[in-house]
Design an enzyme around this catalytic site. Structure first.
Site, PDB file in Angstrom:
ATOM      1  CD  GLU A 128       2.115  43.472 -20.344  1.00 49.47           C
ATOM      2  OE1 GLU A 128       1.934  44.371 -19.520  1.00 49.47           O
ATOM      3  OE2 GLU A 128       2.604  43.656 -21.471  1.00 49.47           O
ATOM      4  CG  ASP A 129      -2.214  42.875 -18.774  1.00 53.01           C
ATOM      5  OD1 ASP A 129      -1.186  42.663 -18.107  1.00 53.01           O
ATOM      6  OD2 ASP A 129      -2.448  43.959 -19.328  1.00 53.01           O
TER       7      ASP A 129
END
Length: 744
Positions: A128-129
């Protein structure tokens, strides 16, 4: 999954709770140790290949406490990837971001999660990051870890906009249906974020706390992870109700020695059990903040024993009942407080005996009795089951969001696990105790709620249901048992068992007796649902008043939206004591309307007078362009004319078949319903819907919607029904049309 910095529960508050726990030896998994080595190790450079990095050593220690033979090499590789990919990222508190996945992993390690879950937890924010891709995770760590990481990865806000949050929850629910470890990671992730939420703006803290309260805490309860649930409750309590929280904190601080009363009772209980030769560990469990607040609201002024409960831990199930017998023999029991969750476990795997005894000073001491294994499951829930898919077929990989999730294989339970393996269905598919009825229902109805707002509101309502009941099918159809929320009615049972076929439900037998569909079911009831064989019958709008489950409400609402003529049909005069299943408003006879211009959207008989051939009829246009047909003598005709409606010329077609609603008034007697239905069948009519209202002054009102192959047989049918002993009148149904005059 950004996390923040300052715990809204102050250090002083935590000290009050922690000191109390240490003083009384509370047998609870301690989740507050964050491990500062995570922060130090994150900047200390790579560790030698032959040992774990210092930052993850505390995770390894906690993991080995539950799994002494665990292979820690994969954890090292996961940490190295997570630390390198998050390097340069910082939390809003200024700490390196790697401290967040380490803290989440520590929480799960303390709960006893197995290695695969911990590996995925370390990597849960990488896709996600960071630049790490899901394919890279799959190549390096396998399909299971990739599936868990994908399950907790948020959907892209750029793609979903305002619907990103509900669609992320939908994605996680579907993933949880195939692997409950997805939700375990999400709960631990939210717990650490809630612990460190203080640097956020107050309004954002409140928003996150409300989502946690409405969605995550109920899910933690349903998965049995009490250790996470109780701390989340306290953190949410501090943010959303700061005044009540402060009052509760002050009350606990002022009564720091009030628990001595429980200590004294614990010594007495221990002495009784030692004398009886029962090996048991007697501990004091202080209540957490929210629990103290609830008890205070319930009981008013609190006494010493109200600030906690006794926990008695034994080795075997039989010892639990031995302890119970000794306590009820040597002390005065409070019978109303006794509950046996060992013989009948709660829907979240919880097992324990609950009782209460009167202390010498007159106070009531609550006692929990369970085995050590039951205690582990009570605290850690599904996490305590370890890897529920070990030793099974190769992992199937992630399920697309649009696909209907299949039932997952159940966990492999060891003989000493304290849990009873579920029976094997005939199709060879295992029943998964980590896939209880509530989760199956969530997965079923989420497919019927494509709109994010509908899904979000329905999920909130569904998770607000506090308890679950089990009812049994009396007709032998699958499934034999139906799990429903407490307060569910026959309407809910119909949709849970029959799906869309429940649209044609005519009634039910509850515990062998005819009952209206509005009947609220109790735990252990037997239900036989009566389903119409035709495909045109549908639910009434009134069913929504009695549908508790989101599955039923979504199905009913969808049918009514697709059949607006049924939703707009007039209702009966006067109050109705129960939900009734109306017949489809079409009579079965062909109707024609003579109109200038465009043809009508539909021509249907009015429900208030149910005209059939060869009745004299007249029609009126209603909202939506449809034409409603009334008998010439119907009171609604004058009402429609009174509001300025112009009549429409309508006529019967060539068909002779019809559908009609008849009302039979009778004196109550045994076998009356059987005799009436026999008379109807003998006359060649088919019952489409039937309602029997509760007797009033020994009189009973039966309402039947019938399908006749020839309308000419209606007079003979009515005579046959009047000839049934006890029946003193049979008439066509007449109802005042309340909805139609408003359709101007």
């Amino acid at each position: 999954m950004s996390a923040e910095a300052t715990n809204p529960v102050s250090a002083a508050d935590a000290a009050v709770t922690d000191t109390t726990v240490r003083r009384r030896g509370r047998a609870r998994i301690d989740l507050r140790r964050l491990g500062r080595a995570a922060l130090l190790g994150a900047t200390a450079g790579p560790a030698p290949r032959d040992r774990l990095p210092d930052a993850i050593s505390h995770v390894a220690e906690a993991h080995r406490a539950h799994h002494p033979e665990a292979d820690l090499a994969v954890l090292r590789r996961a940490y190295v990837l997570a630390e390198s990919s998050h390097r340069g990222q910082f939390r809003k508190s200024g700490e390196p971001y790697i401290t967040h996945p380490l803290a989440v992993t520590l929480i799960l390690a303390e709960l006893g999660a197995e290695t695969t879950t911990l590996t995925a937890s370390l990597l849960h924010d990488t896709v996600e990051d960071t630049e790490v891709t899901l394919d890279q995770v799959r190549r390096e760590f396998g399909d299971e870890v990739a599936y868990l990481v994908d399950g907790v990865t948020k959907v892209e806000k750029i793609d979903y906009g305002a619907a990103a949050e509900p669609e992320t929850f939908r994605k996680m629910l579907v993933a949880t249906g195939n692997d409950v470890r997805v939700m375990s990671i999400k709960l631990a992730d939210r717990l650490h974020n809630m612990r460190t939420l203080g640097v956020m703006r107050a309004e954002k803290q409140a928003r996150i706390a409300k989502v946690t309260r409405d969605f995550l805490i109920p899910l933690a309860e349903r998965l049995g992870v009490q250790a996470l649930k109780t701390e989340l409750e306290d953190l949410v309590f501090a943010i959303l109700h700061p005044e009540e929280y402060e009052n509760t904190r002050a009350l606990i601080a002022e009564n720091s020695h009030a628990g001595d009363a429980l200590d004294a009772v614990a010594e007495q209980v221990g002495a009784v059990l030692r004398e009886a030769g029962i090996g048991a560990e007697v501990l004091v469990r202080p209540r957490h903040f929210v629990s103290v607040h609830r008890v205070r609201l319930k009981r008013g002024e609190l006494r010493g024993c109200d600030f906690g409960r006794l926990l008695v831990l034994v080795a075997e199930d039989a010892d639990c009942y031995g302890v119970l017998g000794e306590l009820h023999t040597c002390f005065t029991p409070v019978i109303s407080e006794f509950k046996d969750f060992i013989a009948t476990p709660k829907f979240n795997l919880y097992q324990s005996l609950h009782t209460a005894i009167a202390a010498p000073d007159g106070a009531v001491a609550e006692i929990l009795i369970r085995t050590h294994r039951m205690h582990t499951v009570a605290e850690a829930g599904v996490v305590a089951l370890g890897n529920p898919y070990a030793g099974q077929e190769p992992y199937a990989g992630p399920t697309p969001l649009t696909a209907r999730p299949a039932l997952v294989p159940g966990p492999v339970l060891t003989p000493d696990s304290g849990l009873t393996p579920d029976p094997q269905p005939e199709d060879g598919e295992r029943v998964d105790p980590t896939r209880p009825g509530w989760l199956s229902r969530l997965l079923d109805w989420q497919q019927s709620a494509p709109d994010p707002d509908t899904f979000w509101s329905s999920l909130r309502a569904h998770l607000a249901e506090d308890d679950e009941i089990t009812v049994f099918s009396a007709d032998g159809s699958a499934p034999g048992t139906i799990s429903l929320p407490a307060g569910a009615s026959c309407v809910d049972a119909a949709y849970a068992q029959h799906g869309e076929a429940a649209h044609g439900c005519l009634g039910a037998r509850v515990n062998g007796r005819l009952a209206p569909l509005s009947t609220v079911l109790g735990d252990g009831d037997t239900v036989q649902l009566l389903i119409a064989q035709d495909t045109v019958s549908g639910p009434s709008p009134e069913w929504l008043d009695h549908a508790r489950t989101a599955t039923a409400r979504i199905a009913i609402t969808g049918w009514l939206q697709a059949h607006p003529e049924a939703a707009a049909a007039p209702a009966d005069v006067g109050p109705r004591p129960q939900v009734n299943v109306p017949a489809d408003r079409r009579s079965g006879a062909v109707l024609h309307a003579d109109l200038d211009g465009e043809p009508p959207a539909a021509v249907r008989p009015a429900g208030c007078c149910t005209p059939v051939p060869p009745d004299e009829i007249t029609g009126f246009r209603v909202r939506g362009g449809s034409v409603t047909v009334h008998r010439a003598g119907c009171a609604a005709v004058e009402t429609m004319r009174g509001v300025g409606r112009e009549p429409v010329t309508v006529r019967w077609g060539d068909t002779a078949q019809c559908r009609v609603t008849l009302v039979a008034e009778s004196f109550g007697r045994p076998h009356l319903l059987a005799d009436l239905t026999e008379a109807i069948a003998t006359a060649g009519a088919a019952v489409v819907a039937a309602t029997v209202e509760p007797p009033s002054e020994q009189r009973v009102r039966h309402t039947y919607t019938l399908h006749l192959p020839d309308a000419a047989g209606l007079p003979a049918l009515m005579r046959a029904m009047r000839d049934v002993p006890g029946v003193y009148d049979v008439n066509r149904a007449r109802r005042r049309g309340r909805a139609e005059p408003r359709e101007s």
